[in-house]
Motif scaffolding. Structure first.
Motif, short mmCIF file in Angstrom:
data_model
loop_
_atom_site.label_atom_id
_atom_site.label_comp_id
_atom_site.label_asym_id
_atom_site.label_seq_id
_atom_site.Cartn_x
_atom_site.Cartn_y
_atom_site.Cartn_z
N UNK A 92 1.43 -9.41 -12.35
CA UNK A 92 2.68 -8.74 -12.05
C UNK A 92 3.54 -8.59 -13.31
N UNK A 93 4.45 -7.62 -13.27
CA UNK A 93 5.35 -7.39 -14.41
C UNK A 93 6.79 -7.70 -14.00
N UNK A 94 7.61 -7.99 -15.01
CA UNK A 94 9.01 -8.33 -14.75
C UNK A 94 9.75 -7.18 -14.07
N UNK A 95 9.53 -5.95 -14.56
CA UNK A 95 10.25 -4.80 -14.00
C UNK A 95 9.86 -4.55 -12.55
N UNK A 96 8.57 -4.63 -12.25
CA UNK A 96 8.12 -4.40 -10.88
C UNK A 96 8.64 -5.50 -9.96
N UNK A 97 8.61 -6.74 -10.42
CA UNK A 97 9.12 -7.85 -9.61
C UNK A 97 10.59 -7.65 -9.29
N UNK A 98 11.39 -7.27 -10.29
CA UNK A 98 12.82 -7.08 -10.06
C UNK A 98 13.07 -5.99 -9.01
N UNK A 99 12.31 -4.91 -9.10
CA UNK A 99 12.44 -3.83 -8.12
C UNK A 99 12.08 -4.33 -6.71
N UNK A 100 10.99 -5.07 -6.60
CA UNK A 100 10.58 -5.60 -5.30
C UNK A 100 11.64 -6.53 -4.73
N UNK A 101 12.18 -7.40 -5.57
CA UNK A 101 13.18 -8.36 -5.10
C UNK A 101 14.46 -7.67 -4.68
N UNK A 102 15.00 -6.82 -5.53
CA UNK A 102 16.31 -6.22 -5.22
C UNK A 102 16.24 -5.29 -4.02
#
Length: 294
Positions: free
Chosen positions: A31-41
């Motif tokens: 996983x990537x940081x940007x994708x994780x942030x999008x999923x979380x928010x």
């Protein structure tokens, strides 16, 4: 779709009343940081009905950027976050099992760390679980890149009888979209490692155990289709997982002997056809109960 600040604001201004539930979100080194942030928010601040807590299960070591983003999210989240770290990669089934044990609520929503939840997702699903269902999935939009280019739409089968029928040939739920009762998952034996088919295997056992299930046909999750998505659905490893699954379904008598032979022939052949054929078959035939239209 853009990421908003971690403030706890919701699209309607105030959260929609509803049952308490946990969001279970696994992460791993892919996983990537940007994708994780999008999923979380999109699954927390972006929901009209936000989760009561988030359980992040880190399945083994991850890169520094993703670790830092998780740290920022945990510190600023408007809802409590449990960040559970597994020292080594144990696979999705075991990671989700550990995560479920940490969830404070019986209603649990699944989310992957590279997908996007649309704003009304949990407001649509959670009341159905609170009303008596044990498992509810949704439709999905497949998208390619950061521009969010939609390349397909999956519309799942709906209704208990139709889902039970379709489940004898194909997974009737898209794993990243489901909300379920933890108690119903446990009653069916929980997640069990089975090659790459742990989700289908769980859902089949839940149905066999008498779980009440349904799908919402509307697309409430955006599913990221990366490079090689259709290539990964083929090959020897997928064939081995497919055969293990079909033997397991037959062993618990979820399928008849005739259904077993059909599945091995049709689904097995699918694993070895050229990738362009596999792409066409997936969108037009194999996932017809989740049929994709472009």
């Amino acid at each position: 779709m853009t990421d908003g600040p971690l403030t706890g604001a919701h699209p309607t201004g105030t959260p929609v009343p509803g049952a308490s539930f946990s969001l279970l979100l696994p992460v791993y080194r892919g996983d990537t940081a940007a994708h994780f942030l999008k999923a979380f928010t999109t699954s927390v601040q972006g929901q009209t009905l936000p989760p009561s807590e988030v359980v992040i299960v880190q399945d083994g070591p991850i890169d520094a950027a993703l670790a830092a983003e998780i740290g920022r999210v945990v510190a600023a989240s408007p809802v409590p976050v449990v960040h559970h770290v597994l020292e080594r990669n144990v696979g999705l089934a075991k990671a989700l099992t550990e995560g479920l044990a940490l969830c404070a609520h019986d209603i649990v929503a699944r989310m992957d760390a590279d997908d996007i939840s649309l704003p009304g997702r949990f407001a649509a699903q959670v009341p159905l679980i609170d009303g008596g269902l044990d498992l509810v999935g949704t439709g999905m939009l497949e998208f390619l890149d950061e521009a969010g280019r939609i390349v397909g739409r999956r519309v799942p089968r709906t209704g208990q009888a139709e889902i039970e029928r379709y489940a004898r040939f194909h997974d009737p739920f898209s794993h990243p979209t489901v909300v379920y009762r933890r108690s119903a998952v446990s009653a069916a034996g929980g997640y069990q490692s089975l090659g790459m088919m742990e989700d289908y295997w769980l859902f089949a056992r839940m149905i066999a155990a008498g779980a009440l299930v349904d799908n919402i046909p509307d697309p409430l999750v955006m599913y990221r289709v990366g490079d090689g998505a259709y290539a990964r659905r083929g090959g020897r490893a997928q064939w081995d997982s497919e055969l293990m699954l079909q033997k397991a379904l037959r062993r618990i008598r979820f399928t008849t002997r005739g259904q077993y032979l059909r599945n091995v022939a049709v689904r097995g052949l699918y694993r070895y056809v050229p990738e362009p054929v596999r792409r066409f078959a997936y969108r037009k035939f194999i996932a017809r109960g989740g049929a994709l239209s472009e």
